[in-house]
Write a protein that holds these residues in place. Structure first.
Motif: not given
Length: 55
Positions: A13-34
């Motif tokens: 949960e704390s990973m998903l609230t980290d803005p940097l992690i979310r930016l990398v996930m979005d850039s890589d096309g990775v969803t929270p479920q994946q």
């Protein structure tokens, strides 16, 4: 640079609230479920290897 909480485990949960992690996930096309599926599979593989090493 040091991080005051570097010695504690990062929760999903704390990973998903980290803005940097979310930016990398979005850039890589990775969803929270994946990410959740990948982390769960990795945790199971690590546990299996630890169990095999102690047998």
């Amino acid at each position: 640079m040091t991080y005051p909480d570097a010695d504690r485990e990062l929760s999903y949960e704390s990973m998903l609230t980290d803005p940097l992690i979310r930016l990398v996930m979005d850039s890589d096309g990775v969803t929270p479920q994946q990410l959740r599926v990948l982390l769960e599979a990795t945790a199971q593989a690590v546990a299996a290897r630890k169990a095999a090493a102690t047998d």
